[in-house]
Scaffold this active site. Structure first.
Site, mmCIF file in Angstrom:
data_model
loop_
_atom_site.group_PDB
_atom_site.id
_atom_site.type_symbol
_atom_site.label_atom_id
_atom_site.label_comp_id
_atom_site.label_asym_id
_atom_site.label_seq_id
_atom_site.Cartn_x
_atom_site.Cartn_y
_atom_site.Cartn_z
ATOM 1 N N SER A 172 0.848 -1.195 0.000
ATOM 2 C CA SER A 172 0.000 0.000 0.000
ATOM 3 C C SER A 172 0.881 1.242 0.000
ATOM 4 O O SER A 172 2.056 1.173 -0.372
ATOM 5 C CB SER A 172 -0.933 -0.029 1.217
ATOM 6 O OG SER A 172 -1.904 0.993 1.120
ATOM 7 N N ASN A 173 0.352 2.384 0.382
ATOM 8 C CA ASN A 173 1.138 3.618 0.447
ATOM 9 C C ASN A 173 0.631 4.473 1.605
ATOM 10 O O ASN A 173 -0.250 4.061 2.355
ATOM 11 C CB ASN A 173 1.080 4.364 -0.890
ATOM 12 C CG ASN A 173 -0.341 4.745 -1.242
ATOM 13 O OD1 ASN A 173 -0.961 5.564 -0.588
ATOM 14 N ND2 ASN A 173 -0.885 4.104 -2.290
ATOM 15 N N HIS A 174 1.166 5.691 1.730
ATOM 16 C CA HIS A 174 0.914 6.496 2.938
ATOM 17 C C HIS A 174 -0.336 7.369 2.872
ATOM 18 O O HIS A 174 -0.565 8.167 3.783
ATOM 19 C CB HIS A 174 2.114 7.409 3.214
ATOM 20 C CG HIS A 174 3.371 6.661 3.493
ATOM 21 N ND1 HIS A 174 3.543 5.912 4.624
ATOM 22 C CD2 HIS A 174 4.519 6.543 2.789
ATOM 23 C CE1 HIS A 174 4.745 5.361 4.606
ATOM 24 N NE2 HIS A 174 5.355 5.728 3.500
#
Ligand code: PMT
Length: 407
Positions: free
Chosen positions: A218-220
């Site tokens: 995923s990412n932030h």
């Protein structure tokens, strides 16, 4: 919906700056603050130094859930209270109670306290609720000042007749808090009509690409930027479908939310909603790659390295860009280098009407925080905005969207 309910509903999600001056009616400002908060508005309070004698900053801070602003700067640490930022933040600035003294200063442009400098910088509608003794109110000077302010666009909530603090009876009592709240609701409802009848999609947050039942890529992205946009568009009357990756955020008032996890799920939701939409704002941070195979069971660790084969996901924005016709499509570009060139290339490749560039090289921009620093780019040029709250960025984007639909 009854018209009173409609006015209250239009306060939800709005940013109201409440100015309090030194009048015995200041106690009613506490009730007004409470009514606005209950209706879902965000309230910040600015007071004149004298107002503190009538109602405590502690009361107002507790009710508004925000620190109270009185001085130009904090003498403890020198932190500056920016009247310009306050004026830009607000959807509406209401000064209640407004004394004869403050009205006179507003009419003549005197700027000797934070409440007044904020008035001079405010770009939003300004509302005053006068409160004073009957003779002061009736005096030609006060009446002239009120006419001057009204001519300049300031809205006046007329005082009521009744018993006054002086013991006299007549016109000068500040309007009741529910009257002022209803007035503000009506005013903001007028403003909201700009996107009435428009159906818009907003994508927000991060996608999650499963590796196995336990792990994912995923990412932030927190979703804050996209949620602020969805809230702002809904507050302006649009019918908004928010297609959201996993987030802890509350759904903005008036927004329909569709929860998704993976890029594939976001693609399905966005492409099907787009058929009925007038446009879309693509704010989500979508995974460009996803594991080619997802294990049904938890991957066990071995002695050596582990390789996970990834395959491309759909580019949702590019797909909508190919189908859009004359509909609106707004993109985002999150960059770390050669920002302008990358953003311009995405503007063309994905057929956006405009693109919002944010760079991780700028402090306070991008993921997670409550601020962003963006440049709006279209085929006729670029507009670089200063660091501002994500809500303010959302308002600037919504302004452009309004312009698109009124071309
Ligand atoms: O959520 P926050 O914590 O508030 O952070 C906000 C943000 C940094 C996520 C936001 O401001 C932002 O920049 N969003 C876009 C992030 C991104 O993925 O940018 P990109 O340059 O990789 O993608 C370009 C555009 O194509 C974006 O509009 C993106 O939504 C879209 N895209 C990308 C890949 C893909 N498979 N499908 C897409 O639709």
């Amino acid at each position: 919906m009854a018209s009173g309910d409609a006015a209250a509903a239009s306060l939800a999600g709005r940013r109201i700056l409440l100015g309090i001056t030194g009048s015995i009616a200041a106690y009613k400002a506490a009730m007004l603050c409470r009514l606005l908060k209950t209706a879902g508005a965000e309230v910040r309070v600015v007071m004149t130094p004298l107002a503190k004698q009538f109602i405590t900053p502690l009361t107002m801070a507790t009710l508004s859930k925000n620190p109270i602003l009185v001085e130009f700067f904090d003498p403890e640490n020198g932190a500056w209270n920016s009247h310009v930022a306050l004026g830009e933040w607000a959807d509406c600035y209401v000064i209640a109670p407004a004394t004869a003294n403050t009205l006179a200063k507003m009419a003549t442009g005197v700027a000797d306290n934070l409440l007044l400098t904020t008035y001079l910088s405010a770009r939003c509608p300004v509302v005053v609720a006068p409160a004073m003794d009957l003779d002061m109110y009736a005096h030609a000077a006060t009446q002239q000042n009120l006419r001057t302010l009204a001519d300049r666009g300031v809205r006046i909530v007329e005082p009521a007749e009744g018993e006054l603090a002086s013991g006299l009876s007549g016109k000068g009592r500040m309007a009741e808090p529910d009257t002022i709240a209803a007035f503000l609701g009506g005013l903001l409802a007028e403003k909201k009509k700009t996107l009435n009848g428009k159906r818009l999609i907003v994508t927000a947050g991060a996608t999650i690409e499963a590796i196995d039942p336990v792990r994912f890529i995923s990412n932030h992205s927190s979703g804050k930027m996209g949620y602020a946009i969805a809230g702002e568009l809904a507050a302006r009357g649009a019918e908004v479908t928010l297609i959201s990756g996993r987030t802890a955020l509350a759904t903005p008032p008036g927004v329909e939310r569709v929860d998704v996890l993976s890029a594939e799920e976001m693609y399905e939701a966005a492409t099907s909603a787009f058929d009925e939409a007038d446009g879309a704002v693509m704010c989500a941070a979508v995974a460009d790659y996803t594991p080619a195979e997802v294990s049904d069971t938890k991957l066990k660790k071995g002695d050596g390295e582990l390789f996970i084969r990834l395959r491309r996901t759909h580019d949702i924005a590019a797909e909508l860009g190919a189908r859009k016709g004359s509909r609106l499509l707004v993109g985002f570009a999150l960059e770390t280098d050669d920002e302008q060139a990358h953003a311009e290339s995405k503007l063309e490749r994905k057929n956006f009407d405009f693109i919002v560039l944010n760079s991780l090289r700028d402090a306070g921009a991008g993921f997670q925080g409550d601020t962003n620093k963006v440049t709006l780019i279209d085929r006729s040029g670029r507009e670089e905005l200063p660091l501002m709250s994500k809500r303010e960025v959302a308002a600037r984007i919504a302004d452009r969207i309004e312009t698109f639909f009124t071309r």
